[in-house]
Design a protein around this motif. Structure first.
Motif, PDB file in Angstrom:
ATOM      1  N   LEU A  59       8.760 -38.658  32.044  1.00 42.56           N
ATOM      2  CA  LEU A  59       9.967 -37.832  32.076  1.00 42.56           C
ATOM      3  C   LEU A  59      10.574 -37.818  30.680  1.00 42.56           C
ATOM      4  O   LEU A  59      10.693 -38.868  30.045  1.00 42.56           O
ATOM      5  N   LEU A  60      10.936 -36.644  30.210  1.00 38.41           N
ATOM      6  CA  LEU A  60      11.618 -36.513  28.923  1.00 38.41           C
ATOM      7  C   LEU A  60      12.994 -35.923  29.185  1.00 38.41           C
ATOM      8  O   LEU A  60      13.130 -34.924  29.894  1.00 38.41           O
TER       9      LEU A  60
ATOM     10  N   LEU B  54      16.498 -46.120  38.180  1.00 36.31           N
ATOM     11  CA  LEU B  54      15.097 -46.480  37.943  1.00 36.31           C
ATOM     12  C   LEU B  54      14.731 -47.801  38.605  1.00 36.31           C
ATOM     13  O   LEU B  54      15.577 -48.656  38.845  1.00 36.31           O
ATOM     14  N   ARG B  55      13.439 -47.938  38.874  1.00 39.61           N
ATOM     15  CA  ARG B  55      12.908 -49.191  39.427  1.00 39.61           C
ATOM     16  C   ARG B  55      12.715 -50.200  38.298  1.00 39.61           C
ATOM     17  O   ARG B  55      12.645 -49.815  37.139  1.00 39.61           O
ATOM     18  N   PRO B  56      12.589 -51.479  38.632  1.00 36.49           N
ATOM     19  CA  PRO B  56      12.447 -52.508  37.589  1.00 36.49           C
ATOM     20  C   PRO B  56      11.196 -52.336  36.715  1.00 36.49           C
ATOM     21  O   PRO B  56      11.213 -52.689  35.537  1.00 36.49           O
ATOM     22  N   ASN B  57      10.109 -51.789  37.257  1.00 37.40           N
ATOM     23  CA  ASN B  57       8.884 -51.660  36.466  1.00 37.40           C
ATOM     24  C   ASN B  57       8.783 -50.316  35.734  1.00 37.40           C
ATOM     25  O   ASN B  57       7.800 -50.066  35.056  1.00 37.40           O
ATOM     26  N   ASP B  58       9.788 -49.448  35.853  1.00 43.96           N
ATOM     27  CA  ASP B  58       9.818 -48.198  35.101  1.00 43.96           C
ATOM     28  C   ASP B  58      10.229 -48.490  33.664  1.00 43.96           C
ATOM     29  O   ASP B  58      11.035 -49.377  33.400  1.00 43.96           O
ATOM     30  N   LEU B  59       9.662 -47.744  32.733  1.00 39.15           N
ATOM     31  CA  LEU B  59       9.962 -47.941  31.313  1.00 39.15           C
ATOM     32  C   LEU B  59      10.866 -46.812  30.842  1.00 39.15           C
ATOM     33  O   LEU B  59      10.524 -45.637  30.963  1.00 39.15           O
ATOM     34  N   PHE B  60      12.028 -47.172  30.308  1.00 40.46           N
ATOM     35  CA  PHE B  60      13.023 -46.203  29.868  1.00 40.46           C
ATOM     36  C   PHE B  60      13.414 -46.537  28.439  1.00 40.46           C
ATOM     37  O   PHE B  60      13.624 -47.706  28.102  1.00 40.46           O
ATOM     38  N   GLY B  61      13.482 -45.512  27.580  1.00 41.12           N
ATOM     39  CA  GLY B  61      13.850 -45.772  26.199  1.00 41.12           C
ATOM     40  C   GLY B  61      14.450 -44.562  25.520  1.00 41.12           C
ATOM     41  O   GLY B  61      14.326 -43.424  25.992  1.00 41.12           O
ATOM     42  N   ARG B  62      15.095 -44.830  24.407  1.00 39.06           N
ATOM     43  CA  ARG B  62      15.695 -43.766  23.593  1.00 39.06           C
ATOM     44  C   ARG B  62      14.647 -43.276  22.621  1.00 39.06           C
ATOM     45  O   ARG B  62      14.145 -44.027  21.790  1.00 39.06           O
ATOM     46  N   TYR B  63      14.335 -42.013  22.716  1.00 43.63           N
ATOM     47  CA  TYR B  63      13.276 -41.397  21.919  1.00 43.63           C
ATOM     48  C   TYR B  63      13.819 -40.895  20.584  1.00 43.63           C
ATOM     49  O   TYR B  63      13.174 -40.970  19.557  1.00 43.63           O
ATOM     50  N   GLY B  64      15.031 -40.366  20.622  1.00 42.55           N
ATOM     51  CA  GLY B  64      15.665 -39.825  19.420  1.00 42.55           C
ATOM     52  C   GLY B  64      17.165 -39.859  19.612  1.00 42.55           C
ATOM     53  O   GLY B  64      17.679 -40.627  20.425  1.00 42.55           O
ATOM     54  N   GLY B  65      17.893 -39.015  18.896  1.00 45.52           N
ATOM     55  CA  GLY B  65      19.357 -38.992  18.978  1.00 45.52           C
ATOM     56  C   GLY B  65      19.892 -38.912  20.394  1.00 45.52           C
ATOM     57  O   GLY B  65      20.504 -39.842  20.905  1.00 45.52           O
ATOM     58  N   GLU B  66      19.658 -37.771  21.060  1.00 42.87           N
ATOM     59  CA  GLU B  66      20.082 -37.613  22.455  1.00 42.87           C
ATOM     60  C   GLU B  66      18.867 -37.357  23.352  1.00 42.87           C
ATOM     61  O   GLU B  66      18.990 -36.798  24.427  1.00 42.87           O
ATOM     62  N   GLU B  67      17.719 -37.813  22.896  1.00 43.65           N
ATOM     63  CA  GLU B  67      16.477 -37.645  23.649  1.00 43.65           C
ATOM     64  C   GLU B  67      16.027 -38.997  24.188  1.00 43.65           C
ATOM     65  O   GLU B  67      16.037 -39.994  23.470  1.00 43.65           O
ATOM     66  N   PHE B  68      15.639 -38.985  25.446  1.00 37.54           N
ATOM     67  CA  PHE B  68      15.201 -40.214  26.119  1.00 37.54           C
ATOM     68  C   PHE B  68      13.880 -39.940  26.825  1.00 37.54           C
ATOM     69  O   PHE B  68      13.561 -38.790  27.133  1.00 37.54           O
ATOM     70  N   ALA B  69      13.124 -40.983  27.076  1.00 38.06           N
ATOM     71  CA  ALA B  69      11.836 -40.854  27.764  1.00 38.06           C
ATOM     72  C   ALA B  69      11.736 -41.956  28.815  1.00 38.06           C
ATOM     73  O   ALA B  69      12.335 -43.028  28.677  1.00 38.06           O
ATOM     74  N   CYS B  70      10.962 -41.656  29.840  1.00 41.26           N
ATOM     75  CA  CYS B  70      10.777 -42.612  30.919  1.00 41.26           C
ATOM     76  C   CYS B  70       9.353 -42.504  31.432  1.00 41.26           C
ATOM     77  O   CYS B  70       8.856 -41.406  31.681  1.00 41.26           O
ATOM     78  N   LEU B  71       8.689 -43.659  31.561  1.00 42.62           N
ATOM     79  CA  LEU B  71       7.353 -43.714  32.168  1.00 42.62           C
ATOM     80  C   LEU B  71       7.505 -44.325  33.553  1.00 42.62           C
ATOM     81  O   LEU B  71       8.052 -45.411  33.703  1.00 42.62           O
ATOM     82  N   LEU B  72       7.006 -43.601  34.549  1.00 44.13           N
ATOM     83  CA  LEU B  72       7.117 -44.042  35.939  1.00 44.13           C
ATOM     84  C   LEU B  72       5.717 -44.335  36.488  1.00 44.13           C
ATOM     85  O   LEU B  72       4.984 -43.407  36.804  1.00 44.13           O
ATOM     86  N   PRO B  73       5.328 -45.608  36.581  1.00 41.90           N
ATOM     87  CA  PRO B  73       4.009 -45.901  37.156  1.00 41.90           C
ATOM     88  C   PRO B  73       4.001 -45.648  38.667  1.00 41.90           C
ATOM     89  O   PRO B  73       5.011 -45.782  39.313  1.00 41.90           O
TER      90      PRO B  73
END
Length: 163
Positions: A110-111, A144-163
């Motif tokens: 997810l972006l 998000l679930r505990p094993n989901d990965l969420f991070g700040r990609y840029g200024g107001e851009e974020f990314a999330c990996l959902l296994p």
């Protein structure tokens, strides 16, 4: 790795301390029935100084490890939001993708790009923009679930990996 010098010094300290036990039979101990030997003062002084050096090295190494651990953790977090920064997201994301590929499991990416965020900063100031980013991260992490990965990609851009 930095604990090895302290462990080695403490081992030598133990050996020196244990070596003083046979000296008790040779040198008369202060406070005994016979007059104390003048050799106990240098032996005791050396033992105390060596103990102080060993403990100092151990404490410095522990403080160094704590500082390194803090710096390592801080280098992987976005300072404003507290979520994974871009580098941490890519590092953990690669590991997560390898694991999912190995387990033959699927992953969703997810972006997020907060629309019209520049208008908030320009109209209400950067402090208000920071509050929007903090609120977005708090809301997203609560979902998000505990094993989901969420991070700040840029200024107001974020990314999330959902296994």
């Amino acid at each position: 790795m930095s604990r090895w010098p302290a462990v080695a010094l403490l081992s030598v300290h133990d050996a020196v301390f244990l070596a003083s036990i046979p000296l008790a039979g040779v040198l008369q101990f202060p406070g005994g029935v016979q007059a104390p030997s003048p050799h106990w003062l240098p032996v005791g002084t050396f033992e105390m100084l060596f103990h102080t050096v060993c403990m100092s090295v151990l404490l410095v190494n522990m403080a160094k490890e704590r500082a390194e651990r803090f710096q390592r953790k801080a280098s992987l977090l976005d300072p404003l939001t507290g979520v994974a920064n871009r580098r941490a997201f890519f590092d953990h994301g690669e590991a997560l993708l390898r694991q999912m590929r190995r387990d033959k499991r699927k992953v969703a990416l997810l972006l997020f790009d907060l629309d019209r965020f520049k208008i908030i900063n320009d109209t209400h100031g950067h402090l208000a923009g920071d509050q929007v980013l903090l609120a977005f991260c708090a809301l997203t992490q609560s979902i998000l679930r505990p094993n989901d990965l969420f991070g700040r990609y840029g200024g107001e851009e974020f990314a999330c990996l959902l296994p």
